[in-house]
Enzyme design. Structure first.
Site, PDB file in Angstrom:
ATOM      1  N   SER A  43       0.816  -1.220   0.000  1.00  0.00           N
ATOM      2  CA  SER A  43       0.000   0.000   0.000  1.00  0.00           C
ATOM      3  C   SER A  43       0.846   1.265   0.000  1.00  0.00           C
ATOM      4  O   SER A  43       1.929   1.305   0.594  1.00  0.00           O
ATOM      5  CB  SER A  43      -0.900   0.022   1.242  1.00  0.00           C
ATOM      6  N   HIS A  56      -7.360  -0.017   6.114  1.00  0.00           N
ATOM      7  CA  HIS A  56      -6.921  -1.394   6.364  1.00  0.00           C
ATOM      8  C   HIS A  56      -6.894  -1.734   7.857  1.00  0.00           C
ATOM      9  O   HIS A  56      -7.316  -2.823   8.249  1.00  0.00           O
ATOM     10  CB  HIS A  56      -5.541  -1.620   5.740  1.00  0.00           C
TER      11      HIS A  56
END
Length: 458
Positions: free
Chosen positions: A309, A397
């Protein structure tokens, strides 16, 4: 002097004032006469004497006018919807009084029902009628996307926005969404939308798209039956043998395909929402869960589910916090920074300037160690005012139960990656047995991190 001659700083009139006026003002798109006519057409949409079908037909007529309207005229339409279709305040007060009097009696439940009905705005019914014609849901989603940028400047639109968000949260509940795989064999129109909507790593060519959709990759999207062929959100997955440490190998169109029989790790490397009008409607966490279930069914050998990410807020945060971070840096590390910078004492300004060249730093660099420690603090400790992680991607997340697993140096050397995070990327690990534990830690204000990331904080 007429209304049209009033100075520009004259306070904006409410639609109630404008509906009762004879003349318009310079900044008002619709004249009072046209505004009244538009209000009547909206009221006809929610006329209780007409059927759902007729109400939908009338709503389609308003939508046709809206499609031809100017941006200013559309804003007047939003204000009518927001200000003229409100609950009856007197009815709410009477129902509230009755409910409070009924608490503890046999009439409490019925009084609550009457209060809930009194608090329901006619605006809800209006928007539901728009959803009754075939393109109505698309119309409302697009309308909210157009409306959102105006909320800060025009607080009169807040009620309409809240109503739309509430309705969308119901209409786009994950129970009504379909998970579909998007592959190179999908319709070309769908792949074109994927290219257009990709928000994390731009798809640069059809070869790039083919690489991401080939047999050794997986891409899944959520679809809604009222928006056919339109992915609401999609995720791109690489199936590998280990955690990914950089984005370039994943995007390399010349790279060798992965051996799916040996893949043990699923890397989610891009998640993109496609509909700005659905802001605030959460289905990303459900997408990941459904994709994990689908992948495990197809590839039972997969053991690790993680992301690669971006850290989009890191560089901006460093720009605000570098002075404090530098002041908290141990003396020995400060001296090492000073030597690298060629200064008797490191300054925040010079340190930040040098990090623009972070891609040139070697493994022994004091600035590299300092940047990694700062990134670990940003991801592992920094909370926003609402008690959630400061970084937007981390918030997503970690809120789904992942933990901060590993920082990757120069994982994204693209201009965008260097600008956002000095090239750093992060792996978030979805440990399926500890998702609830991680959520509980986060709710207590503690961000779950791996031992490797914790060592950067110690």
């Amino acid at each position: 002097m007429t209304d049209a001659d009033l100075p520009d700083d004259t306070p904006a009139r409410s639609t109630r004032e404008r509906l009762g006026a004879l003349l318009g003002r310079r900044e008002e798109a619709l004249s009072p006469r046209v505004l009244r006519r538009t209000l009547r057409e909206l009221q006809h949409v929610v006329d209780p004497a007409v059927s759902e079908v007729e109400g939908g037909r009338r709503a389609a007529g308003v939508a046709g006018w809206y499609a031809r309207a100017t941006p200013e005229q559309r804003r007047d339409c939003w204000r009518l919807m927001s200000e003229q279709f409100t609950p009856d305040a007197a009815a709410i007060q009477a129902a509230r009084d009755a409910y409070e009097a009924a608490i503890g009696t046999d009439e409490e439940a019925r009084a609550e029902v009457r209060l809930r009905k009194a608090a329901a705005a006619p605006r809800t019914r209006l928007l539901q009628r728009f959803a009754a014609f075939p393109e109505g849901v698309r119309f409302l989603v697009d309308m909210r996307a157009e409306l959102l940028p105006h909320l800060k400047r025009d607080k009169r639109l807040a009620a309409l926005d809240a109503e739309l968000e509430d309705l969308f949260s119901t209409w786009f509940d994950v129970g009504f969404l379909q998970l579909e795989r998007i592959s190179w064999h999908s319709p070309a129109a769908l792949i074109e939308k994927l290219i257009r909507y990709e928000a994390v790593h731009d798809i640069r060519s059809w070869a790039d798209a083919k690489n991401r959709l080939d047999e050794d990759r997986r891409c899944y999207g959520f679809f809604h039956p009222r928006l056919p062929g339109e992915p609401l959100i999609f995720v791109e997955v690489a199936l590998l043998r280990d955690l990914a440490a950089g984005i370039e190998p994943l995007l390399d169109v010349e790279g060798a395909p992965a051996d799916l029989d040996k893949a043990t790790t699923a890397i989610f490397y891009s998640i993109s929402s496609t509909q700005p009008g659905l802001k605030g409607v959460s289905f990303g966490d459900s997408l990941i869960k459904r994709v994990v279930e689908t992948l495990r069914a197809e590839f039972p050998q997969l053991k690790v589910f993680a992301t690669l990410s971006p850290i989009p807020g890191l560089r901006a945060w460093l720009g605000r916090q570098a002075g404090d971070l530098l002041a908290a840096t141990p003396e020995r590390a400060r001296q090492a920074l000073a030597r690298e910078l060629g200064q008797p004492e490191p300054t925040a300004a010079e340190l930040l300037k040098s990090l623009d060249q972070a891609h040139t730093l070697d493994e022994k660099s004091a600035r590299r160690r300092w940047l990694l420690a700062a990134a670990a603090r940003y991801l592992g400790q920094e909370m926003a005012g609402d008690g959630k992680p400061r970084d937007a991607v981390a918030r997503f997340h970690l809120g789904n139960g992942a933990r901060v697993e590993r920082l990757n140096w120069l994982a994204d050397p693209s201009p965008k990656g260097l600008r956002q995070s000095c090239g750093l990327m992060v792996n978030y690990l979805y440990d399926l047995k500890r998702l609830d534990k991680h959520r509980a830690l986060l709710a207590q204000g503690q961000i779950p991190v791996s031992g490797a990331v914790q060592s950067l904080l110690d």
